[in-house]
Design a protein around this motif. Sequence first.
Motif, short mmCIF file in Angstrom:
data_model
loop_
_atom_site.label_atom_id
_atom_site.label_comp_id
_atom_site.label_asym_id
_atom_site.label_seq_id
_atom_site.Cartn_x
_atom_site.Cartn_y
_atom_site.Cartn_z
N VAL A 1 -5.53 -1.02 4.80
CA VAL A 1 -4.87 -2.33 4.76
C VAL A 1 -5.83 -3.41 5.26
CG1 VAL A 1 -3.02 -3.75 5.74
CG2 VAL A 1 -2.52 -1.42 4.94
N ALA A 2 -6.54 -3.12 6.34
CA ALA A 2 -7.50 -4.09 6.89
C ALA A 2 -8.60 -4.40 5.89
CB ALA A 2 -8.08 -3.56 8.20
N ARG A 3 -9.10 -3.36 5.19
CA ARG A 3 -10.16 -3.59 4.19
C ARG A 3 -9.64 -4.38 3.00
NH1 ARG A 3 -11.20 1.73 5.15
NH2 ARG A 3 -10.55 2.38 3.05
N CYS A 4 -8.40 -4.10 2.59
CA CYS A 4 -7.81 -4.88 1.49
C CYS A 4 -7.84 -6.36 1.83
CB CYS A 4 -6.38 -4.43 1.23
SG CYS A 4 -6.24 -2.86 0.34
N ARG A 5 -7.57 -6.68 3.09
CA ARG A 5 -7.55 -8.08 3.52
C ARG A 5 -8.97 -8.64 3.65
NH1 ARG A 5 -3.21 -6.53 8.18
NH2 ARG A 5 -1.29 -7.07 7.09
N LYS B 1 0.20 14.05 -5.29
CA LYS B 1 0.90 12.77 -5.24
C LYS B 1 -0.07 11.62 -4.92
CE LYS B 1 5.18 12.87 -3.83
NZ LYS B 1 6.33 13.05 -2.92
N ALA B 2 0.19 10.47 -5.52
CA ALA B 2 -0.61 9.27 -5.24
C ALA B 2 -0.34 8.78 -3.82
CB ALA B 2 -0.27 8.18 -6.25
N GLY B 3 -1.20 7.91 -3.36
CA GLY B 3 -1.02 7.33 -2.03
C GLY B 3 -2.18 7.65 -1.12
N ILE B 4 -2.46 6.75 -0.19
CA ILE B 4 -3.55 6.96 0.75
C ILE B 4 -3.06 7.84 1.90
CG2 ILE B 4 -3.08 4.89 2.17
CD1 ILE B 4 -6.32 4.54 1.86
N GLU B 5 -3.98 8.59 2.48
CA GLU B 5 -3.62 9.46 3.61
C GLU B 5 -3.16 8.61 4.80
OE1 GLU B 5 -3.73 12.95 4.29
OE2 GLU B 5 -3.65 12.97 2.11
N PRO B 6 -2.15 9.08 5.55
CA PRO B 6 -1.64 8.29 6.67
C PRO B 6 -2.72 7.87 7.67
CG PRO B 6 -0.13 10.08 6.19
CD PRO B 6 -1.33 10.30 5.31
N LYS B 7 -3.64 8.78 7.96
CA LYS B 7 -4.67 8.46 8.96
C LYS B 7 -5.63 7.37 8.49
CE LYS B 7 -7.84 12.23 7.70
NZ LYS B 7 -7.06 12.82 6.60
N GLU B 8 -5.65 7.11 7.18
CA GLU B 8 -6.55 6.09 6.63
C GLU B 8 -5.83 4.78 6.30
OE1 GLU B 8 -8.31 7.87 3.18
OE2 GLU B 8 -8.91 9.67 4.26
N VAL C 1 0.85 -1.18 0.00
CA VAL C 1 0.00 0.00 0.00
C VAL C 1 0.89 1.24 0.00
CG1 VAL C 1 -1.58 1.39 1.42
CG2 VAL C 1 -2.04 -1.05 1.04
N GLN C 2 0.64 2.15 -0.94
CA GLN C 2 1.39 3.40 -0.99
C GLN C 2 0.72 4.41 -0.07
OE1 GLN C 2 2.14 5.08 -4.87
NE2 GLN C 2 3.04 6.94 -4.03
N VAL C 3 1.53 5.02 0.81
CA VAL C 3 1.05 6.01 1.76
C VAL C 3 1.60 7.38 1.38
CG1 VAL C 3 0.90 6.67 4.19
CG2 VAL C 3 0.99 4.24 3.57
N ASN C 4 0.74 8.36 1.28
CA ASN C 4 1.14 9.74 0.97
C ASN C 4 1.51 10.43 2.28
OD1 ASN C 4 1.41 12.36 0.05
ND2 ASN C 4 -0.55 12.42 -1.02
N THR C 5 2.72 10.13 2.77
CA THR C 5 3.10 10.56 4.12
C THR C 5 3.13 12.08 4.27
OG1 THR C 5 5.44 10.38 3.51
CG2 THR C 5 4.43 8.48 4.63
N GLY C 6 3.30 12.81 3.17
CA GLY C 6 3.31 14.27 3.23
C GLY C 6 1.97 14.89 2.89
#
Length: 220
Positions: free
Chosen positions: A148-152, A136-143, A126-131
């Motif tokens: 990850v849990a939903r992906c599973r 930029k692509a990536g999920i927000e850190p707080k989400e 999972v790509q995280v948009n830490t900034g």
Amino acid sequence: MSDAVQQLETVRARIVAAEGEANRPAGAVTLVAVSKTFDADAIRPVLAAGQRVFGENRVQEAQGKWPALREEFTGIELHLIGPLQSNKAKEAVALFDVIETVDREKIASELAKEIARQGKAPKLYVQVNTGSEPQKAGIEPKEAVAFVARCRSEHGLTIEGLMCIPPAEENPGPHFALLEKLAREAGVEKLSMGMSGDYELAVAFGASSVRVGSAIFGHR
């Protein structure tokens, strides 16, 4: 010896030194040689020098060079490290061994369908948009942990790790630390972080793989 091969050896040595300084075992960190925009002729010497793990940004570009290179060289592991469009999920699952840029529900859903259809299961990050950069692509850190849990649970995907690209103008250290924290909370083991300018620092923060392009192949 080509410039790229000499630079590859330098990067390898610096990774080993960084592992030692961080009290990590030799070989703990995988070098992903980022070959985006370079053609097969530029990549062959690096393959001949023993490098087998490579990163590409675009599905279509990778399709144009890697099938033939895989016929010449065995044991190649190909990582998709650029944004994935949902209409390219079929090709991505067919071509890549690792997809590092899962970042939204639609991609997770399309990957799940293709993995079931093709019977081929690339490793997923999972790509995280830490900034929290809007461009930029990536999920927000707080989400990230919930995603990850939903992906599973909802998509049946196995998420192996997290990936980030820190903002270019900021100290990457806090971003690496944030990614490591999120990985622990999400229960994933692998961390893809660190590029040509900061890969040694990423090793110190626990990277399991670093993505190095220009320090090996030169500037595009």
